[in-house]
Design an enzyme around this catalytic site. Structure first.
Site, PDB file in Angstrom:
ATOM      1  NE  ARG A  46      -3.028   0.358   3.246  1.00 24.61           N
ATOM      2  CZ  ARG A  46      -2.425   0.395   4.452  1.00 24.61           C
ATOM      3  NH1 ARG A  46      -1.647   1.404   4.788  1.00 24.61           N
ATOM      4  NH2 ARG A  46      -2.612  -0.582   5.310  1.00 24.61           N
ATOM      5  CE1 TYR A  98     -14.678  13.910 -15.636  1.00 23.52           C
ATOM      6  CE2 TYR A  98     -13.627  13.703 -13.491  1.00 23.52           C
ATOM      7  CZ  TYR A  98     -14.395  13.163 -14.517  1.00 23.52           C
ATOM      8  OH  TYR A  98     -14.876  11.883 -14.399  1.00 23.52           O
ATOM      9  CG  ASP A 170      -6.633  18.195 -13.614  1.00 24.07           C
ATOM     10  OD1 ASP A 170      -5.901  17.623 -14.443  1.00 24.07           O
ATOM     11  OD2 ASP A 170      -7.755  17.771 -13.286  1.00 24.07           O
ATOM     12  CE  LYS A 195      -9.613  10.666 -18.662  1.00 24.17           C
ATOM     13  NZ  LYS A 195      -9.651  10.532 -17.246  1.00 24.17           N
TER      14      LYS A 195
HETATM   15  O1  P1T Z   1     -10.958   9.387 -14.231  1.00 26.58           O
HETATM   16  P1  P1T Z   1      -9.849   9.678 -13.281  1.00 26.58           P
HETATM   17  O2  P1T Z   1      -8.557   9.010 -13.613  1.00 26.58           O
HETATM   18  O3  P1T Z   1     -10.255   9.493 -11.846  1.00 26.58           O
HETATM   19  O4  P1T Z   1      -9.503  11.249 -13.454  1.00 26.58           O
HETATM   20  C1  P1T Z   1     -10.411  12.254 -13.153  1.00 26.58           C
HETATM   21  C2  P1T Z   1     -10.129  13.485 -13.976  1.00 26.58           C
HETATM   22  C3  P1T Z   1      -9.435  14.541 -13.403  1.00 26.58           C
HETATM   23  N1  P1T Z   1      -9.143  15.666 -14.104  1.00 26.58           N
HETATM   24  C4  P1T Z   1      -9.511  15.805 -15.384  1.00 26.58           C
HETATM   25  C5  P1T Z   1      -9.168  17.064 -16.115  1.00 26.58           C
HETATM   26  C6  P1T Z   1     -10.206  14.775 -16.026  1.00 26.58           C
HETATM   27  O5  P1T Z   1     -10.542  14.943 -17.315  1.00 26.58           O
HETATM   28  C7  P1T Z   1     -10.533  13.588 -15.306  1.00 26.58           C
HETATM   29  C8  P1T Z   1     -11.307  12.481 -15.929  1.00 26.58           C
HETATM   30  N2  P1T Z   1     -12.012  12.870 -17.078  1.00 26.58           N
HETATM   31  C9  P1T Z   1     -12.813  12.049 -17.829  1.00 26.58           C
HETATM   32  C10 P1T Z   1     -13.067  10.771 -17.550  1.00 26.58           C
HETATM   33  C11 P1T Z   1     -13.388  12.686 -19.030  1.00 26.58           C
HETATM   34  O6  P1T Z   1     -13.851  11.986 -19.955  1.00 26.58           O
HETATM   35  O7  P1T Z   1     -13.379  13.924 -19.091  1.00 26.58           O
END
Ligand code: P1T
Length: 379
Positions: A46, A98, A170, A195
């Site tokens: 962890r 987001y 971010d 991403k």
């Molecule tokens: O999905 P996750 O890995 O938990 O990340 C969240 C997140 C945080 N910040 C931004 C700018 C994001 O675009 C996202 C996740 N976004 C999508 C799933 C989307 O399709 O926009």
């Protein structure tokens, strides 16, 4: 080391026990101790795992940071950063965000007594009236999801530093290939590694990079104490994905520019949101702080109601209708009903997240196939 070399090598040495050139997937939850506390630096997965450690060193290098932390999702990374705050603290953030970040801020952390101001960050001075002694964090996305607004990171950082407020960026949409917020004065960089970093839509992960050791220790405590850390297989997948980040991003940017220009000239398209256009309101800031303009584009369908927008979104054959972004394959998303559904109508419409808005994550397929797909879907 330069970017491409870091993407391939940072944090990675041939495995000391076997000489394996690729970092092994250390699929273990725990580690042998010769006597209590006497071990090789790893106790329990962890908190620490060799595959994850290699990834974290690579992540830090990509953002020119000293420290990197990998989390089990982008939201888990955001959650850990928010846990640095206390009831009564205030956060200034963007009104275009987001949907999942907005949901976490308003429905989880607001209930713990943290107050959020969602404001237009297109000009750094807009922050000033919201600053007070309770302000502890500025949280921004640039380019924003989904309307590709650009926030001047250096400008915001100057104000944040003058008021002793932490700045988190971010950096998911830009990726470290296009933009390095720490170099522009940010304290913390956060990514949804799901991403562009992962790049193949086969893993969910988050990342945090920073320079300050005290802050790193606080975040590592939260990471270990709360436990939203990724396993070794996912760590390996992101480490492998990063090896082609520079190649993929170059192709995303090239295809993105062509798709954006195609959309701008199309009779069925009204607005096109892409920071590479000269007439984007913050194009000059984008030019200053980004190396290129990326493959994320949003657009509105001229005069279309929800039904027509749904019909068009469903007609794509090469672009896949799905949430997420940043993979090698092209995706199309309808923010209002998918990624931004948790934002109240009034708040989202105020920033242009309207029923006829569609978002593209332009992949690295052959550009002619992408343009033909757009042509047939918009016919
Ligand atoms: O999905 P996750 O890995 O938990 O990340 C969240 C997140 C945080 N910040 C931004 C700018 C994001 O675009 C996202 C996740 N976004 C999508 C799933 C989307 O399709 O926009």
């Amino acid at each position: 080391m330069r970017f491409a070399t870091k993407a391939i090598h940072a944090g990675q040495e041939p495995d000391p026990s076997t000489g394996a050139v690729m970092t092994p997937i250390y699929q273990t939850s725990t580690y042998w101790q010769k006597s209590p506390g006497e071990h090789k630096g790893f106790e329990y997965s962890r908190g620490t795992n060799p595959t994850r450690k290699a990834l974290e060193e690579c992540l830090a290098a990509l953002e020119n940071a000293t420290f990197g932390l990998a989390f089990s999702s982008g939201m888990a990374a955001t959650d850990a950063i928010m846990k640095l705050l206390k009831p009564g603290d205030e956060v200034i953030t963007g009104s275009d965000l987001y949907g999942g970040s907005y949901r976490m801020f308003t429905r989880i952390f607001a209930a713990y007594g943290i107050n959020f101001h969602f404001i237009d960050l297109s000009s750094p001075e807009n922050i000033v009236p919201y600053l007070n002694t309770k302000t502890k964090l500025i949280w921004l996305e640039t380019p924003t999801n989904p309307t590709m607004q650009i926030v001047d990171i250096a400008g915001v950082s100057k104000i944040a530093k003058a008021h002793n407020v932490l700045l988190t960026v971010d950096n998911t949409f830009a990726s470290p290939y296009l933009q390095n917020p720490i170099d522009l004065g940010a304290d913390i960089v956060m990514h949804s590694a799901t991403k562009y970093l992962g790049g193949h839509s086969d893993v969910v992960m988050g990342a945090v990079m920073l320079n300050d050791e005290d802050l790193y220790k606080k975040l590592w405590f939260i990471y270990n104490a709360c436990g939203a850390t990724p396993g070794p297989m996912d760590s390996f997948l992101v480490l492998r994905g990063i090896k082609t980040l520079h190649l993929r991003m170059k192709a995303h940017c090239e295809n993105g520019e062509k798709v954006a220009s195609f959309l701008k000239a199309h009779f069925r398209v009204d607005k096109v949101y892409w920071p590479g256009f000269n007439d984007h309101p913050n194009h000059l800031v984008a030019k200053k702080q980004m190396r290129d303009f990326g493959g994320m584009i949003s657009f509105t369908l001229k005069g279309a109601a929800l039904k027509e927008t749904f019909e068009t979104a469903s007609k794509f054959k090469v672009f896949t209708l799905a949430e997420s972004l940043g993979g090698v394959e092209s995706l199309i998303n309808h923010p209002v009903s998918m990624t931004h559904a948790s934002i109240p109508k009034e708040a989202r419409e105020a920033v242009g997240v309207v029923d006829n808005l569609l978002r593209l994550s332009v992949g690295v397929e052959d550009i002619e196939d992408l343009l033909e797909d757009l042509e047939q879907a918009l016919r």
